[in-house]
Structure formats: C-alpha cells, structure tokens
Design an enzyme around this catalytic site. Structure first.
Site, PDB file in Angstrom:
ATOM      1  N   TYR A 119       0.604  -1.392  -0.072  1.00 21.00           N
ATOM      2  CA  TYR A 119       0.167  -0.017   0.131  1.00 21.00           C
ATOM      3  C   TYR A 119       0.942   1.300   0.037  1.00 21.00           C
ATOM      4  O   TYR A 119       0.397   2.262  -0.458  1.00 21.00           O
ATOM      5  CB  TYR A 119      -1.070   0.098   1.330  1.00 21.00           C
ATOM      6  CG  TYR A 119      -2.004  -1.140   1.394  1.00 21.00           C
ATOM      7  CD1 TYR A 119      -2.856  -1.426   0.231  1.00 21.00           C
ATOM      8  CD2 TYR A 119      -1.904  -2.159   2.393  1.00 21.00           C
ATOM      9  CE1 TYR A 119      -3.584  -2.406   0.296  1.00 21.00           C
ATOM     10  CE2 TYR A 119      -3.085  -3.055   2.495  1.00 21.00           C
ATOM     11  CZ  TYR A 119      -3.871  -3.304   1.400  1.00 21.00           C
ATOM     12  OH  TYR A 119      -4.693  -3.994   1.489  1.00 21.00           O
ATOM     13  N   THR A 120       1.929   1.221   0.753  1.00 20.99           N
ATOM     14  CA  THR A 120       2.821   2.274   0.607  1.00 20.99           C
ATOM     15  C   THR A 120       3.679   2.755  -0.573  1.00 20.99           C
ATOM     16  O   THR A 120       4.123   1.758  -1.252  1.00 20.99           O
ATOM     17  CB  THR A 120       3.626   2.386   1.808  1.00 20.99           C
ATOM     18  OG1 THR A 120       4.610   1.285   2.090  1.00 20.99           O
ATOM     19  CG2 THR A 120       2.782   2.348   3.272  1.00 20.99           C
TER      20      THR A 120
END
Length: 800
Positions: A119-120
């Site tokens: 996600y990052t």
C-alpha cells in the site's frame, strides 16, 4: 564427489560456529559503519533505490518493489525486516533528517504499525542522494553480492557525516550502540573546524556541536554528560519533555506537552500518566487528553483548582517517561571492527573516508578528462586535414579498413580513429571546429585542476570543505532540542502524591495497625474495633493521609511509615501487623505510636527504659527516606527494654514510678538533646532488684493510678509527688509489708481524657471507672479490686 567425515567435539563446533555468527551479526547486521553511518540493510535499501532510479525527482514507487529488489539482489532475509528498516528511514520522529520519503501510513510516534508494503510508496529523499553522490565514479569499493550475480558497495560515499546527523541504535553479540542524532549544520561546522585544526579539543568542538538534536525536540540537561560522551563514547544525559502551562476559562490550569523525549511512545506516556491519576498516585489531575493532530504533538493534562502545577510536573518527570535518561554508547564499525569512539575519532574516520572518496573521484574524472582530451586532439587534427581524411575514408573498403588506414597514413591512435569514423557529417562545420577548440582549452584547465587536487593535500581538503559547505547551506535547519547545562534536581511535594484525607489511625497492643475512614469509625464506635482474642487497643487518633506514623518498639527502634501506605481497613476488621509492613524481631513489641505532620518543629521525644535510663532527642532527627527497615531511636543496653516514649512540645515535668513503689518527679529541662544512637543518662537511682514500670509526663491537675500484683489499685493526686532532681532515689508510694509485699506492675498518669481502667490477670479482665477509685495518701497500698486467689496475679493495666 566423496564425503569427508570429521570427528569434532560439540564444544569446538559450537564455539567456532557461534564465533562466526557473532562476527557476522556484528559486522553485517546490527552495527553501523563509522564512514556512512549505515547498517548493511540500510545501505542496501538506499543503493537498490538509487540504482533503480527511484530518486527524489521521480514519481513514488511501491515499497514492495524496493523490498523485492533488496532481498532479491542484496539482502537474502525476510521481507518484513527489510520493510521495517525501510520504514524507519522514513520516520521523522526517529531520524533527524529522513533518508526516504514515503506516501501512506508509515507508522506513528504511538508505535502504530505501518501499512503493508503493497500500500505504501517511497522514493529517496534529496539528502539521501548526497550519501550516494559520485558512487558511479569509482569512489568506493564494490563486492559481489550473496550469489555473485551483481556487485554492491561496501560503503557509501556519504557526502555528509550521517552517523552523527541521524545517529544509530542496535544490539549485537557482545556489543550495543546508542548514538544520538545531531544537528546537520552543527556537525558539518565541527567537521570543518576539525579539518582546519586536527588537534582541536572536545571542548573546542563543543562550541560548534552543542550536543544531540533529537527529531522530537525536548530539553537536554547535563553538559558534563555530553562532554564525557564526546570524549570517551559513553555518557549520560537527561531528556525531558517540553511542558507549558495554560489557563482555561473556568480558572483551572492545564499542562501542555508539545515535545517528548526521543524514542518515547506517546500513547504509552499518555496511558501511564492517566494510570497515575486513576490509581491516585498523584493528586490534582482531573483528566489527561491526547490532542495530537496534523498541526503537531499535543498532550493536555487538566489540573484541579489551586494545585501546585510545578509539583505535579516534577512528579510526572520522576514517575513517567515525561523525563528519561539517555545513555550514549557510541560503538561503530571502524576498520572492520566494532569500536567505542569519541566524537574526534568519529569525525576523523569520516574525514579519512572523504579524503579517499574525493581522491578516487578525482582520479576517475582525471582519467576521463585525459581520455576525452586525447579524442578532441584527434578530431582537431582530422578537421585540419579534412579533405584528405574524407578521400581516404571513401577509398576504404569498410569501417575497419578506414580505421587502419587512418592509423597508418596519419598516425592517429585507435581511439582517435574510432572517433573520426563515427563522426557525423553535420559535425564538420566551422562552428563545431571552434567548439572543439574551446573544449580543448576547458579540458586543459580541468586536467590541471584535477592534478593539482591529487598532488596537493590542502587542495583536496578544500574540495571537501566546499562540498560540505554546499550541503550545509542547502539542508541546514534550526536546532530542535534545547540544551541546559545542569541536571535539575526534582523535588516533589508530598501533597501532590497523596490525596489529603482525614482518617483514624489505630494501633493495638499486639502490634496491629490500620487506617480507617472517619465514616467507618463513626458508624461503629470505639468499642467495636476488630481485635484478636487477648488483644486491646493501644492508641487511636485522627490523622491525615499526608502525615507520617512513627512506631516505637521495646528494642529502642522505630518504624517510619507514611500514613497513606497503611492499608485502608474498616474499623470492625482486624488491622495489618506492623511486621508485614516493616520486618521486626519475634520478641519485639510496640510500646507507642505517634504521627508527625511536619518534622520541622521544636518538639522532642523522651525515651525511658526499664533499668532507669532516659534521653531526649528532637523530632527532626527522626525524618528519613528509608521505609523498609527499623531504624535506631535510642540505644538500649543488654537485658534492658524501652518501656516509655513521650512526645512534648516544650519542657515539662515527668514522673518515674518503680516496681517497689519508688517515685521521682523532675523536669525534662534536665535532659540534654542527644543523637539517636545515644543511650542517655540515669533517670532514677534504683534500689537493688528494682526496675521502672512507668515514666510519663505529669501536670498539677493529673492523678496517678497504680496497680499491684496482688490486685490492688491505688490513686494519688499530683500534690503527693515531690519535684526533685534527676537521678535521685525519690519518694516511697507504698506501705512496705514484710510478708507478701505489694509490687507495682503498671502505672499511668490519669488526665481529664481518661475515665476507665482495665486490669489484666492471667485469666481475667476487670473493668471499672477511674473515678470510683478514691484518692489515697502516700503510704498506703490502695484498694483490692481483683481476687488473685481466683484469677491469679495482676500483670498489666490499661486506661482509656
């Protein structure tokens, strides 16, 4: 392939393998390199991002891609450990200057976990690229990666002293490191001064590098600790939160925390402070709120009206992570080995690394410049005989033939001939000829400059200084942590720690003590106190939870017990034995108990023993900070017992009564103030085989009540007593009988507060009213109250 089997002892194998493992985790995992301030995994992450083009000027990329590159090419370990290291490099509450910029949830100062790597997104920060600058110019050595498929750098060029700027922490086999972060501008300035003067002292360096500069700010106390750490690598400082005071509309005050110590978990700090409030360890806090938002950290501690906010703050400094001690342990890898290093050694190691990096880069650039110079000279020569060159090339069979002809006919070198045959036709204009001549001049100047740098050490150092100054100018920031020279002594008022409450203190003759709420006491009444069989109430009085109880025993010792540390027990229930609070000997018994509100008083205690010794000691002597063991109140000699402890505000008369009926009355002014370990002086001149049964304060309106072993009670008025001097024999209070004489077993001074007596024999208790006992003359033996033939001899008496 044939197997080779060796017989080895388990001890040797374990020792060898653990030695290898220890060396690996020391050098390859847990400790930073002094040159670039990075652990291997951090170095590999930064290099993988740089080599894949994931730089500050490009778009963010998924963190998972970087993690995959790192574990696939350089770091064959778990993806979580790599991602964890990557996230830390992006956390601005961990690093003074982040080396990775990250989009998405990268954790928090509350120790919340980051979002999953899928996600990052991340990319190198601009400052991180200064660590990697010139890495492609042969500035550092490369080694094969774990599977020999590619190369990785042993160390990064590190164009600024990252070890000091961002610090490091880690634990390995036998070694640990704790290096705090510092201000980049200060570190660079100190490095510049070290370059100018390699003999500069730590004191002189500290004019430029003031001390650590934590990303979370805070207040640092203890310059001596900083200096010690900078000299030896080890030292201790205090780091405390930045706390300000605000006044609310309702008049209450609140403490506002805007900065907390480095590495402190904010949510744990808030929880701890709230626990202290809920458990009533500190009185005066109404509420604790975490008001942190996008604008910054903010913890609000709302206080009650009229409380001492400074004392609350001091209590929280001492009992929570609002203040911590930070211990320097500046261990880093230097020359392949872990070393404990002072600041001069760290800067020196970094400087030597930069000298090597700049020298290698200069050699690389010089080599390229000389190669380009050689090509430019060939092109200029070719353009000067252009028609002949063109004619020769047109008559050649192919490129290879053309190159060979150029070398043979015009004496060009292999490199020059290659450049000529690759020359495009549009480059044959006059403009390009002028450009080549200009480039030739520039190359001449560059080569001269590069050779000067390599030949002149001062010139090389000037290059390092110029580049450090550029970084300082570009990335400098204001100091976040305030430094105070001295470590402030924390003083906590008792009122802050203990809620003020009036309670009833009770002590029984068998040593059971408790505090009881006034509500419970009033609901029961004195007579309903919880007692064991054969026990009775020694004393009860109203005290405050902020008072201190002094419990005195027959051994001449006292117990120092804060009232709030006593168990809160209902009046009808049995108390707690003093031995459960402070250990005492089996044959040690309580003889009296007092409470003190303030030890700063002129009051004093008087101690009297069975064998006729007496002494006086002032109340302030009894103040202590030791609660866990009995303390000396007076020296009691062998075969003697302390039988009486009195507390007086000023000098007054005391009466001594002995077993054989002698009495001596004198003033306490005859006693000198003595220390706690003194035995005192003679109180009364005892007859043979006589001993003291009572020593108490007396006044003109009092009477004396005495009990004999034969069951008799005798009461006399004060006027019978004759005031004399200490250490005399005194007067006789009993009529001496030849057969079965009376002997006094107990005596008490009766004041207006007393109305009842209790006589104790071996198998009976006899209760009565004191006023029913008529006052006797001096030479009488009183009135018989107990039938000793039925109940045995009287052994004690208690009045209330």
């Amino acid at each position: 392939m044939s197997e080779i089997i060796q017989d080895l002892s388990l001890e040797d194998v374990l020792g060898d393998r653990f030695g290898r493992y220890s060396k690996y985790i020391i050098q390859e995992r847990a400790l930073p390199d002094v040159r670039d301030g990075l652990k291997p995994v951090q170095r590999r992450i930064l290099y993988a991002m740089y080599s894949s083009g994931n730089t500050h000027d490009k778009n963010f990329r998924k963190s998972a891609k970087t993690v995959g590159d790192v574990i696939g090419q350089y770091h064959p370990h778990g993806d979580f450990s790599v991602y964890k290291a990557m996230v830390r490099l992006s956390q601005d509450w961990k690093l003074r200057h982040v080396l990775i910029e990250m989009h998405g949830n990268n954790g928090s100062i509350d120790n919340d976990p980051p979002a999953a790597m899928r996600y990052t997104e991340a990319k190198l920060s601009l400052l991180a690229e200064e660590l990697l600058r010139d890495i492609n110019k042969e500035t550092v050595s490369f080694i094969p990666n774990y599977d020999d498929t590619t190369l990785e750098p042993m160390v990064l060029p590190s164009r600024f002293p990252n070890l000091l700027v961002n610090g490091s922490t880690g634990i390995s086999a036998g070694y640990a490191t704790d290096i705090p972060p510092h201000n980049l501008a200060e570190v660079i300035q100190a490095t510049l001064k070290y370059i100018d003067n390699p003999d500069i002292t730590v004191n002189q360096l500290m004019k430029y590098i003031k001390g650590p500069d934590f990303p979370t700010g805070g207040i640092i106390q203890g310059i001596d600790g900083i200096k010690k750490a900078y000299e030896s690598g080890k030292g201790r400082i205090i780091v405390r939160s930045k706390v300000e005071e605000e006044t609310l509309r309702n008049g209450r005050k609140q403490l506002i925390i805007t900065e907390i110590p480095y590495e402190v978990n904010k949510s744990s700090l808030v929880k701890r402070i709230d626990e202290l409030r809920a458990d009533k360890k500190v009185d005066g806090i109404v509420e604790v709120r975490d008001e942190t938002d996008r604008t910054g950290l903010r913890i609000a501690i709302e206080l009650k009206k009229d409380v001492n906010s400074e004392s609350i703050k001091n209590y929280l400094y001492k009992n929570s992570d609002l203040q911590i001690s930070y211990n320097f342990n500046m261990v880093a890898i230097s020359d392949g080995r872990p070393k404990l290093m002072g600041i001069r050694q760290i800067i020196d190691s970094y400087l030597n690394h930069q000298i090597e990096v700049v020298a290698n880069r200069t050699k690389f650039e010089l080599d390229n410049a000389e190669k380009r110079m050689h090509i430019v000279e060939g092109l200029i020569k070719a353009l000067s005989i252009l028609d002949k060159v063109i004619e020769l090339i047109r008559s050649s069979k192919n490129k290879r033939d053309a190159k060979e002809n150029l070398i043979e006919v015009f004496e060009f070198t292999e490199e020059q001939a290659e450049a000529i045959v690759m020359l495009q036709l549009y480059r044959l204009t006059n403009t390009d000829i002028v450009a080549l001549e200009g480039e030739h001049k520039e190359l001449e100047a560059l080569i001269k400059q590069l050779r000067h740098i390599l030949d002149n050490h001062d010139a090389l150092l000037n290059v390092i200084k110029e580049e450090l100054n550029e970084i300082k100018k570009k990335f400098k920031s204001e100091r976040l942590s305030l430094i105070e020279a001295e470590i402030e002594e924390i003083k906590i008022d008792k009122e802050v720690m203990v809620p003020s409450e009036e309670v009833i203190l009770s002590m029984t003759r068998h040593g059971y003590i408790k505090r009881t709420s006034i509500r419970s006491f009033n609901a029961s009444g004195v007579e309903d106190i919880g007692l064991k069989d054969g026990d009775s109430l020694l004393k009860h009085q109203e005290v405050n939870t902020q008072d201190t109880v002094l419990v005195f025993t027959n051994k001449g010792r006292y117990l120092f017990i804060p009232v709030h540390k006593l168990a809160d027990i209902r009046w009808k229930e049995l108390g707690q034995h003093v031995s459960q609070i402070v250990p005492i000997e089996e044959d040690e018994v309580v003889i009296n108990v007092f409470n003190e509100k303030d030890f700063n008083t002129d009051a004093f205690y008087v101690f009297a023993t069975q064998n006729g010794m007496i002494k006086k000691s002032t109340v302030p002597l009894f103040k202590t900070t030791r609660f866990n063991k009995p303390l000396i109140a007076t020296k009691v000699k062998e075969n003697d017992d302390l039988i009486s402890v009195m507390r007086f505000e000023k000098d007054q008369l005391i009466t001594v009564i002995t077993n054989k009926g002698m009495s001596l009355t004198y003033n306490t002014s005859e006693l000198s103030d003595t220390g706690l370990r003194a035995a005192g002086v003679k109180s009364i001149n005892l007859k043979a085989e006589d001993f003291v049964v009572m020593t108490e304060g007396v006044s003109e309106n009092d009477t004396i009540l005495m009990a004999t072993q034969r069951g008799s009670l005798k009461r006399i008025s004060f006027k019978i007593l004759q005031v004399a001097k200490r250490a005399q024999r005194g007067i006789t209070l009993l009529k001496e009988l030849k057969k079965n004489p009376h002997r006094i077993v107990a005596a008490h001074v009766v004041t207006g507060e007393h109305s009842q007596y209790t006589l104790y024999s071996k198998s009976n208790e006899e209760h009565g009213l004191i006023n029913d006992i008529h006052k006797s003359e001096q030479y009488t033996n009183g009135s018989f109250i107990v039938d000793t033939d039925d109940f045995g001899e009287v052994i004690d008496m208690y009045i209330s």
